[in-house]
Write an enzyme that holds these catalytic residues in place. Structure first.
Site, PDB file in Angstrom:
ATOM      1  N   GLN A 202     -14.623  -7.779  -6.981  1.00  7.15           N
ATOM      2  CA  GLN A 202     -14.729  -8.581  -5.762  1.00  7.15           C
ATOM      3  C   GLN A 202     -13.532  -8.387  -4.835  1.00  7.15           C
ATOM      4  O   GLN A 202     -13.685  -8.418  -3.603  1.00  7.15           O
ATOM      5  CB  GLN A 202     -14.886 -10.060  -6.118  1.00  7.15           C
TER       6      GLN A 202
ATOM      7  N   ILE B 156      -6.234   0.109  -1.377  1.00 11.25           N
ATOM      8  CA  ILE B 156      -7.365   0.428  -2.255  1.00 11.25           C
ATOM      9  C   ILE B 156      -7.057   1.680  -3.082  1.00 11.25           C
ATOM     10  O   ILE B 156      -7.400   1.758  -4.263  1.00 11.25           O
ATOM     11  CB  ILE B 156      -8.655   0.602  -1.427  1.00 11.25           C
TER      12      ILE B 156
ATOM     13  N   GLY C 271      -4.124   2.584  -3.952  1.00 10.24           N
ATOM     14  CA  GLY C 271      -2.972   2.367  -4.818  1.00 10.24           C
ATOM     15  C   GLY C 271      -1.913   3.432  -4.605  1.00 10.24           C
ATOM     16  O   GLY C 271      -1.651   3.855  -3.479  1.00 10.24           O
TER      17      GLY C 271
ATOM     18  N   GLU D 258       0.168   3.563  25.759  1.00  7.53           N
ATOM     19  CA  GLU D 258      -0.742   3.191  26.860  1.00  7.53           C
ATOM     20  C   GLU D 258      -0.717   1.678  27.110  1.00  7.53           C
ATOM     21  O   GLU D 258      -1.711   1.065  27.482  1.00  7.53           O
ATOM     22  CB  GLU D 258      -2.170   3.658  26.547  1.00  7.53           C
TER      23      GLU D 258
END
Length: 231
Positions: free
Chosen positions: A127, A185, A187, A211
């Site tokens: 999760q 994610i 690592g 910009e």
């Protein structure tokens, strides 16, 4: 300072104060076509964290002269207006680059999360990773829609400084946030040069600055929403 490709290129557009007595200070500027020659000095190459595909340099002008026929538009004193006229398109361009980084980071993260396994299953089934991918996907889609809306308004010839500002602000922040989340994610591999994620992480911050900083974009958005909706 920070003049893109001025080391390899041979011509730049140079905004100069041609009427030194003009007030306020932003008046009396003109835009010139400046070609390399005597007195045009590329004084320093600026080493950057990312965006290494283009060079950025400091320029010095010492006794440099520009022929009068190199004045853009043939009229003095309108240079700042000419430069500002390109900001809407420039900010939409940067927004599109932010979308590109956001999408690339998302693509890398989705692919890696399905092949990397911990505790006997792909990390995309945890999760904690799903929460990250959900946020990254939503940011990417929202950034793309804002950028598309600003581009369509520009193509219709409408004033779109607020739309361009919103797209530039949101899309570049989306690119930066997605790059950071992708690195998390991945690592340790996200911090290595073995994967593209570290490059996205280095390239993304420039878009939030160039910009017109994202702080400036928020001010423009606020001023425009008030101007368009008087009480």
């Amino acid at each position: 300072m920070w003049i893109t490709n001025s080391g390899s290129g041979n011509t730049i557009l140079l905004l100069v104060k041609t009427d030194t007595a003009a007030e306020p200070r932003h008046k009396g500027m003109s835009l010139l076509i400046a070609e390399k020659g005597d007195g045009f000095i590329v004084s320093k190459k600026l080493e950057k964290l990312g965006y290494k595909g283009i060079d950025s340099n400091a320029l010095t002008f010492d006794g440099y002269r520009v022929p009068v026929d190199r004045l853009i538009g043939g009229i003095e004193g309108v240079g700042l207006k000419q430069v500002l006229g390109g900001l809407e398109l420039g900010r939409i361009n940067v927004a599109a680059r932010g979308v590109g980084i956001a999408q690339a980071a998302l693509d890398e993260a989705v692919a890696y999360a399905q092949t990397r396994k911990t505790f006997g299953k792909p990390i995309c089934e945890h999760q904690a990773i799903q929460l990250k991918l959900g946020e990254m996907t939503t940011r990417t889609y929202a950034a793309r829609l804002l950028t598309e809306a600003a581009a369509k308004a520009y193509d219709r010839g409408e004033r779109c400084d607020m739309e361009a500002g919103m797209a530039k602000y949101f899309a570049t922040e989306a690119g930066l946030e997605n790059a950071i989340e992708a690195m998390r994610i991945f690592g340790g591999y996200g911090y290595s040069k073995e994967y593209n994620v570290e490059r996205l992480y280095r390239d993304a911050p420039l878009l939030t600055i160039g910009e017109g900083t994202n702080e400036l974009q928020r001010i423009i958005i606020a001023k425009q929403i008030i101007a368009r909706n008087p009480a």
